[in-house]
Design a protein around this motif. Structure first.
Motif, PDB file in Angstrom:
ATOM      1  N   LEU A 220      -3.922 -18.229  -5.910  1.00 25.78           N
ATOM      2  CA  LEU A 220      -3.919 -16.883  -6.479  1.00 25.78           C
ATOM      3  C   LEU A 220      -4.716 -16.013  -5.517  1.00 25.78           C
ATOM      4  O   LEU A 220      -5.910 -16.260  -5.293  1.00 25.78           O
ATOM      5  N   PHE A 221      -4.078 -14.995  -4.952  1.00 26.64           N
ATOM      6  CA  PHE A 221      -4.637 -14.283  -3.803  1.00 26.64           C
ATOM      7  C   PHE A 221      -4.665 -12.789  -4.051  1.00 26.64           C
ATOM      8  O   PHE A 221      -3.625 -12.143  -4.197  1.00 26.64           O
ATOM      9  N   VAL A 222      -5.889 -12.212  -4.114  1.00 25.40           N
ATOM     10  CA  VAL A 222      -6.065 -10.766  -4.246  1.00 25.40           C
ATOM     11  C   VAL A 222      -6.388 -10.181  -2.884  1.00 25.40           C
ATOM     12  O   VAL A 222      -7.265 -10.679  -2.175  1.00 25.40           O
ATOM     13  N   SER A 223      -5.674  -9.119  -2.490  1.00 22.97           N
ATOM     14  CA  SER A 223      -5.959  -8.476  -1.210  1.00 22.97           C
ATOM     15  C   SER A 223      -5.385  -7.075  -1.183  1.00 22.97           C
ATOM     16  O   SER A 223      -4.385  -6.780  -1.856  1.00 22.97           O
ATOM     17  N   HIS A 224      -6.032  -6.211  -0.382  1.00 24.06           N
ATOM     18  CA  HIS A 224      -5.460  -4.902  -0.062  1.00 24.06           C
ATOM     19  C   HIS A 224      -4.643  -4.965   1.226  1.00 24.06           C
ATOM     20  O   HIS A 224      -4.064  -3.960   1.631  1.00 24.06           O
ATOM     21  N   ASN A 225      -4.612  -6.110   1.866  1.00 25.36           N
ATOM     22  CA  ASN A 225      -3.857  -6.291   3.100  1.00 25.36           C
ATOM     23  C   ASN A 225      -2.425  -6.687   2.744  1.00 25.36           C
ATOM     24  O   ASN A 225      -2.132  -7.867   2.486  1.00 25.36           O
ATOM     25  N   MET A 226      -1.530  -5.705   2.731  1.00 19.97           N
ATOM     26  CA  MET A 226      -0.168  -5.968   2.304  1.00 19.97           C
ATOM     27  C   MET A 226       0.564  -6.923   3.253  1.00 19.97           C
ATOM     28  O   MET A 226       1.425  -7.689   2.826  1.00 19.97           O
ATOM     29  N   ARG A 230       2.392 -10.262   1.983  1.00 20.67           N
ATOM     30  CA  ARG A 230       3.790 -10.554   2.310  1.00 20.67           C
ATOM     31  C   ARG A 230       3.932 -11.916   2.985  1.00 20.67           C
ATOM     32  O   ARG A 230       4.888 -12.654   2.738  1.00 20.67           O
ATOM     33  N   THR A 231       2.985 -12.248   3.875  1.00 20.62           N
ATOM     34  CA  THR A 231       3.058 -13.506   4.610  1.00 20.62           C
ATOM     35  C   THR A 231       2.872 -14.702   3.688  1.00 20.62           C
ATOM     36  O   THR A 231       3.582 -15.705   3.803  1.00 20.62           O
ATOM     37  N   LEU A 232       1.925 -14.599   2.760  1.00 21.50           N
ATOM     38  CA  LEU A 232       1.536 -15.753   1.955  1.00 21.50           C
ATOM     39  C   LEU A 232       2.315 -15.915   0.658  1.00 21.50           C
ATOM     40  O   LEU A 232       2.591 -17.035   0.235  1.00 21.50           O
ATOM     41  N   CYS A 233       2.622 -14.807  -0.003  1.00 21.96           N
ATOM     42  CA  CYS A 233       2.989 -14.850  -1.415  1.00 21.96           C
ATOM     43  C   CYS A 233       4.486 -14.687  -1.647  1.00 21.96           C
ATOM     44  O   CYS A 233       5.101 -13.767  -1.111  1.00 21.96           O
ATOM     45  N   SER A 234       5.028 -15.544  -2.478  1.00 24.35           N
ATOM     46  CA  SER A 234       6.426 -15.420  -2.869  1.00 24.35           C
ATOM     47  C   SER A 234       6.584 -14.487  -4.068  1.00 24.35           C
ATOM     48  O   SER A 234       7.572 -13.763  -4.187  1.00 24.35           O
ATOM     49  N   GLN A 235       5.603 -14.498  -4.967  1.00 25.08           N
ATOM     50  CA  GLN A 235       5.594 -13.631  -6.136  1.00 25.08           C
ATOM     51  C   GLN A 235       4.293 -12.822  -6.131  1.00 25.08           C
ATOM     52  O   GLN A 235       3.260 -13.279  -5.627  1.00 25.08           O
ATOM     53  N   THR A 236       4.343 -11.628  -6.721  1.00 25.98           N
ATOM     54  CA  THR A 236       3.160 -10.769  -6.747  1.00 25.98           C
ATOM     55  C   THR A 236       3.062 -10.065  -8.092  1.00 25.98           C
ATOM     56  O   THR A 236       4.074  -9.708  -8.704  1.00 25.98           O
ATOM     57  N   ILE A 237       1.823  -9.870  -8.529  1.00 28.04           N
ATOM     58  CA  ILE A 237       1.527  -9.161  -9.777  1.00 28.04           C
ATOM     59  C   ILE A 237       0.877  -7.827  -9.417  1.00 28.04           C
ATOM     60  O   ILE A 237      -0.069  -7.791  -8.625  1.00 28.04           O
ATOM     61  N   LEU A 238       1.363  -6.743  -9.975  1.00 28.16           N
ATOM     62  CA  LEU A 238       0.787  -5.418  -9.775  1.00 28.16           C
ATOM     63  C   LEU A 238       0.003  -5.035 -11.021  1.00 28.16           C
ATOM     64  O   LEU A 238       0.553  -4.997 -12.120  1.00 28.16           O
ATOM     65  N   LEU A 239      -1.305  -4.778 -10.835  1.00 23.37           N
ATOM     66  CA  LEU A 239      -2.143  -4.306 -11.935  1.00 23.37           C
ATOM     67  C   LEU A 239      -2.378  -2.813 -11.798  1.00 23.37           C
ATOM     68  O   LEU A 239      -2.594  -2.305 -10.699  1.00 23.37           O
ATOM     69  N   ARG A 240      -2.339  -2.133 -12.932  1.00 24.21           N
ATOM     70  CA  ARG A 240      -2.613  -0.702 -12.951  1.00 24.21           C
ATOM     71  C   ARG A 240      -3.416  -0.389 -14.202  1.00 24.21           C
ATOM     72  O   ARG A 240      -2.957  -0.628 -15.317  1.00 24.21           O
ATOM     73  N   GLN A 241      -4.650   0.099 -14.021  1.00 17.29           N
ATOM     74  CA  GLN A 241      -5.549   0.452 -15.122  1.00 17.29           C
ATOM     75  C   GLN A 241      -5.723  -0.718 -16.091  1.00 17.29           C
ATOM     76  O   GLN A 241      -5.710  -0.553 -17.311  1.00 17.29           O
ATOM     77  N   GLN A 252       9.470  -6.457  -3.504  1.00 17.05           N
ATOM     78  CA  GLN A 252       9.777  -5.451  -4.519  1.00 17.05           C
ATOM     79  C   GLN A 252       8.510  -4.873  -5.144  1.00 17.05           C
ATOM     80  O   GLN A 252       8.385  -3.658  -5.331  1.00 17.05           O
ATOM     81  N   VAL A 253       7.551  -5.737  -5.444  1.00 19.37           N
ATOM     82  CA  VAL A 253       6.323  -5.275  -6.090  1.00 19.37           C
ATOM     83  C   VAL A 253       5.483  -4.430  -5.126  1.00 19.37           C
ATOM     84  O   VAL A 253       4.922  -3.403  -5.512  1.00 19.37           O
ATOM     85  N   ILE A 254       5.407  -4.837  -3.860  1.00 19.56           N
ATOM     86  CA  ILE A 254       4.649  -4.052  -2.882  1.00 19.56           C
ATOM     87  C   ILE A 254       5.284  -2.681  -2.686  1.00 19.56           C
ATOM     88  O   ILE A 254       4.587  -1.664  -2.582  1.00 19.56           O
ATOM     89  N   THR A 255       6.606  -2.617  -2.637  1.00 13.66           N
ATOM     90  CA  THR A 255       7.297  -1.333  -2.519  1.00 13.66           C
ATOM     91  C   THR A 255       6.935  -0.424  -3.689  1.00 13.66           C
ATOM     92  O   THR A 255       6.665   0.773  -3.513  1.00 13.66           O
ATOM     93  N   ASP A 329       0.429   0.297   4.191  1.00 18.05           N
ATOM     94  CA  ASP A 329       0.884  -1.089   4.242  1.00 18.05           C
ATOM     95  C   ASP A 329       0.017  -1.916   5.190  1.00 18.05           C
ATOM     96  O   ASP A 329       0.448  -2.905   5.775  1.00 18.05           O
ATOM     97  N   SER A 330      -1.259  -1.469   5.352  1.00 16.02           N
ATOM     98  CA  SER A 330      -2.330  -2.269   5.964  1.00 16.02           C
ATOM     99  C   SER A 330      -2.284  -2.378   7.475  1.00 16.02           C
ATOM    100  O   SER A 330      -2.890  -3.273   8.046  1.00 16.02           O
ATOM    101  N   THR A 331      -1.600  -1.470   8.178  1.00 17.40           N
ATOM    102  CA  THR A 331      -1.660  -1.461   9.636  1.00 17.40           C
ATOM    103  C   THR A 331      -2.921  -0.717  10.082  1.00 17.40           C
ATOM    104  O   THR A 331      -3.086   0.450   9.757  1.00 17.40           O
ATOM    105  N   PRO A 332      -3.841  -1.369  10.817  1.00 20.78           N
ATOM    106  CA  PRO A 332      -5.073  -0.693  11.232  1.00 20.78           C
ATOM    107  C   PRO A 332      -4.775   0.469  12.184  1.00 20.78           C
ATOM    108  O   PRO A 332      -3.909   0.375  13.046  1.00 20.78           O
ATOM    109  N   VAL A 333      -5.520   1.567  12.046  1.00 20.12           N
ATOM    110  CA  VAL A 333      -5.383   2.716  12.932  1.00 20.12           C
ATOM    111  C   VAL A 333      -6.645   2.869  13.780  1.00 20.12           C
ATOM    112  O   VAL A 333      -6.602   2.806  15.000  1.00 20.12           O
ATOM    113  N   ILE A 334      -7.794   3.053  13.144  1.00 17.32           N
ATOM    114  CA  ILE A 334      -9.053   3.213  13.875  1.00 17.32           C
ATOM    115  C   ILE A 334     -10.209   3.049  12.898  1.00 17.32           C
ATOM    116  O   ILE A 334     -10.057   3.242  11.692  1.00 17.32           O
TER     117      ILE A 334
END
Length: 417
Positions: A220-226, A230-241, A252-255, A329-334
């Motif tokens: 079970l993996f929580v991250s802000h690194n999309m 995507r690399t690790l998880c086949s299914q994802t849960i989206l929590l809101r409030q 689909q869930v990340i989109t 979608d977690s691409t570093p800029v600076i």
């Protein structure tokens, strides 16, 4: 035997907020308050004074959360800060009791929620391996058998007999993750531990978690690194409030998550407070034009500024404030850093100017505070700023998820041999 490793049914967690807020106090301050408290109560009674009433307010960090995870699945949990992700993992890990509902976990559980929990700064790296391993449920014989493997993975062989208070934040992180990852759990629960490691170590962590998953264990993996989700998880849960907003295939869930983030622009956001015992906390992050006009949408080529406010509860030396820009979608800029400074207790403000030639992008931020290179506050996935439109005199650019638009003043074009 059932193939369900984790089952949550109607989980809810209620907290109480409000009442007088106390500043950070030392042990000496606490003992002094305890000694003087009886005299204060007698004096108040003689004067006819009464303790002011406090107005407490309850809120639900989680409400009616239900899902199932099958054995061998790697499931991601995403959502904005304050959505309830860490609270959910603490409930599942039995760190805190739910206010309602129940959760079943079938198998040995390994958790990595806060890096280095259980580490003692005065003990050496080797001694902390035994201490932390015991806290995580490993037997001494098991720790001894895996000791060399843990040290090799963490890449701290030269410093294993050095007290961890002298470790860099990266060394500290590597050792803490290595101990938890070598627990060989049937269920591994991980909360945002990849955010502060370097790129090479992040790849090692991802590889280790993939090894755990390929061995038929549950993650079970929580991250802000999309990208990592995507690399690790086949299914994802989206929590809101505090509630489940979506469960399904990761893409689909990340989109859906990114689309909902893009609808929420704010020129100022209140930041999560640091954990108990931390020497300071960030408080607000705001965005504005160079003229000081608050806004969160900027044109291509337009410079703008970011202001981070933070508070120190006690004097600290070599304090550094950092602000990292990433695409949604977690691409570093600076990453912007302040110069190390010795600061007294109090409130501070640091402003960074962004003059990058950014392409069309949706940006989020990571906020960090550290002393002598050791972070005491770090929160990724904050805020949302949009860079769009075409400024006067600029050529249209292809829409993208971010990046820099760089032109060279010196170049040649010639036939290739």
């Amino acid at each position: 035997m059932s193939d369900i490793a984790i089952r949550a049914q109607g989980l809810g967690k209620q907290f109480t907020i409000g009442g007088p807020q106390e500043r950070y106090k030392t042990l000496r301050d606490t003992l002094a308050d305890m000694a003087l408290a009886p005299a204060r109560r007698v004096r108040s009674a003689l004067r006819g004074e009464h303790r002011p009433k406090t107005h407490n307010e309850s809120f639900w960090a989680l409400r009616d959360v239900s899902f199932e995870v099958r054995r061998g699945e790697v499931v991601g949990i995403v959502g904005r800060n304050g959505a309830g992700k860490s609270t959910l993992l603490k409930v599942l890990s039995r760190i805190t009791e739910p206010s309602e509902g129940y959760a079943e976990l079938r198998g040995r559980v390994g958790t990595l929620l806060e890096v280095g929990t259980g580490f003692h700064p005065e003990l050496t790296g080797g001694e902390n391996i035994f201490l932390n391993g015991t806290i995580l449920g490993m037997k001494r014989s098991e720790i001894e058998r895996k000791f060399d493997e843990i040290v090799e993975f963490a890449e701290v062989e030269r410093f294993i007999d050095t007290p961890v208070k002298h470790y860099s934040s990266g060394m500290y992180l590597r050792l803490a993750f290595s101990v938890a990852a070598h627990l060989d759990p049937e269920i591994l629960i991980v909360d945002e531990v990849l955010a502060v490691g370097d790129a090479q170590f992040q790849r090692k962590c991802l590889g280790k978690m993939e090894d755990v998953a390929n061995a038929g264990r549950t993650v079970l993996f929580v991250s802000h690194n999309m990208a990592a989700v995507r690399t690790l998880c086949s299914q994802t849960i989206l929590l809101r409030q505090g509630q489940v907003a979506a469960i399904g295939p990761t893409d689909q869930v990340i989109t859906q998550y990114l689309a909902s983030s893009a609808d929420d622009l704010s020129a100022q956001i209140a930041l999560p407070r640091s954990g108990e015992g931390a020497p300071g906390t960030a408080t607000t992050l705001s965005f504005a034009t160079l003229a000081g006009q608050p806004q969160a949408e900027f044109r291509l080529g337009e410079p703008w500024q970011m202001t981070l406010e933070f508070e120190l509860f006690k004097p600290l030396e070599q304090v550094v404030a950092a602000l990292g820009l990433v695409t949604v979608d977690s691409t570093p800029v600076i990453t912007y850093w302040s110069q190390p400074s010795d600061l007294r207790a109090g409130r501070y403000r640091v402003t960074f100017q962004c003059k990058l030639p950014l392409g069309p992008s949706e940006l989020q931020f990571a906020v960090g505070l550290s002393t002598y290179g050791r972070p005491f506050y770090y929160v990724p996935g904050l805020g949302h700023v949009s860079v769009s439109e075409i400024a006067e005199g600029e050529q249209p650019a292809n829409p993208s998820r971010g990046g820099l638009l760089m032109n060279s003043d010196v170049y040649t074009i010639e036939p290739a041999e």
